[in-house]
Design a protein around this motif. Sequence first.
Motif, PDB file in Angstrom:
ATOM      1  N   UNK A 210       0.798  -1.161  -0.054  1.00  0.00           N
ATOM      2  CA  UNK A 210      -0.032   0.077   0.220  1.00  0.00           C
ATOM      3  C   UNK A 210       1.016   1.209  -0.005  1.00  0.00           C
ATOM      4  N   UNK A 211       0.856   2.114  -0.822  1.00  0.00           N
ATOM      5  CA  UNK A 211       1.614   3.382  -1.100  1.00  0.00           C
ATOM      6  C   UNK A 211       0.766   4.275  -0.280  1.00  0.00           C
ATOM      7  N   UNK A 212       1.440   4.910   0.800  1.00  0.00           N
ATOM      8  CA  UNK A 212       0.626   5.632   1.738  1.00  0.00           C
ATOM      9  C   UNK A 212       0.450   7.091   1.080  1.00  0.00           C
ATOM     10  N   UNK A 213       1.451   7.678   0.407  1.00  0.00           N
ATOM     11  CA  UNK A 213       1.331   8.829  -0.164  1.00  0.00           C
ATOM     12  C   UNK A 213      -0.161   9.288  -0.997  1.00  0.00           C
TER      13      UNK A 213
ATOM     14  N   UNK B 203      -2.738   6.197  -1.673  1.00  0.00           N
ATOM     15  CA  UNK B 203      -3.240   5.233  -1.049  1.00  0.00           C
ATOM     16  C   UNK B 203      -3.588   4.171  -2.048  1.00  0.00           C
ATOM     17  N   UNK B 204      -2.663   3.929  -3.199  1.00  0.00           N
ATOM     18  CA  UNK B 204      -2.985   3.178  -4.220  1.00  0.00           C
ATOM     19  C   UNK B 204      -2.382   1.852  -3.622  1.00  0.00           C
ATOM     20  N   UNK B 205      -2.792   0.603  -4.150  1.00  0.00           N
ATOM     21  CA  UNK B 205      -2.537  -0.674  -3.805  1.00  0.00           C
ATOM     22  C   UNK B 205      -1.579  -1.150  -4.982  1.00  0.00           C
ATOM     23  N   UNK B 206      -0.578  -1.760  -4.653  1.00  0.00           N
ATOM     24  CA  UNK B 206       0.289  -2.170  -5.638  1.00  0.00           C
ATOM     25  C   UNK B 206       0.312  -3.827  -5.584  1.00  0.00           C
ATOM     26  N   UNK B 207       0.184  -4.459  -6.493  1.00  0.00           N
ATOM     27  CA  UNK B 207      -0.060  -5.917  -6.632  1.00  0.00           C
ATOM     28  C   UNK B 207      -1.426  -6.312  -6.746  1.00  0.00           C
TER      29      UNK B 207
END
Length: 139
Positions: free
Chosen positions: A119-122, A124-128
């Motif tokens: 989870x990219x905190x900047x 809020x996107x989910x990677x994977x």
Amino acid sequence: MSARGTAAAHAGRALVARGQEVRSAGLRLVAPVRQRAPKAPFVVVLLGVLGLGLVGLIIMSTLMQAQAFQLSELSQQSESLQIERQALERELQELQSPQSLADKAAEDGMVPPATPVFLRLTDGTVIGQPVPAEPGGAP
């Protein structure tokens, strides 16, 4: 007469006149009293001071011995507490190790994911791609 003799005669007459003044005033010369001070009070005071000093030394020695025993006892207690503290720190490190945490998670029924997701905190996107984990799937 010489000057010296004249001065001596003059001084002698002054002393005689002074002596007559003293006698006329009712004063007389007395012999000095030759009496020795009694030694007993001095000896008693000296022995008393020495006795109090010895008693004080004995009391201080006794107190210092008691404190030495107490210090020894507290040092032993401190040493045993240090050993116990080290044992507890070792146990805590073992419980915090990754292997111990993985074993505890497996005991509680948790399974590791096959594919990790981030989870990219900047933003809020989910990677994977999230995939549900299967029991007994990945080690």
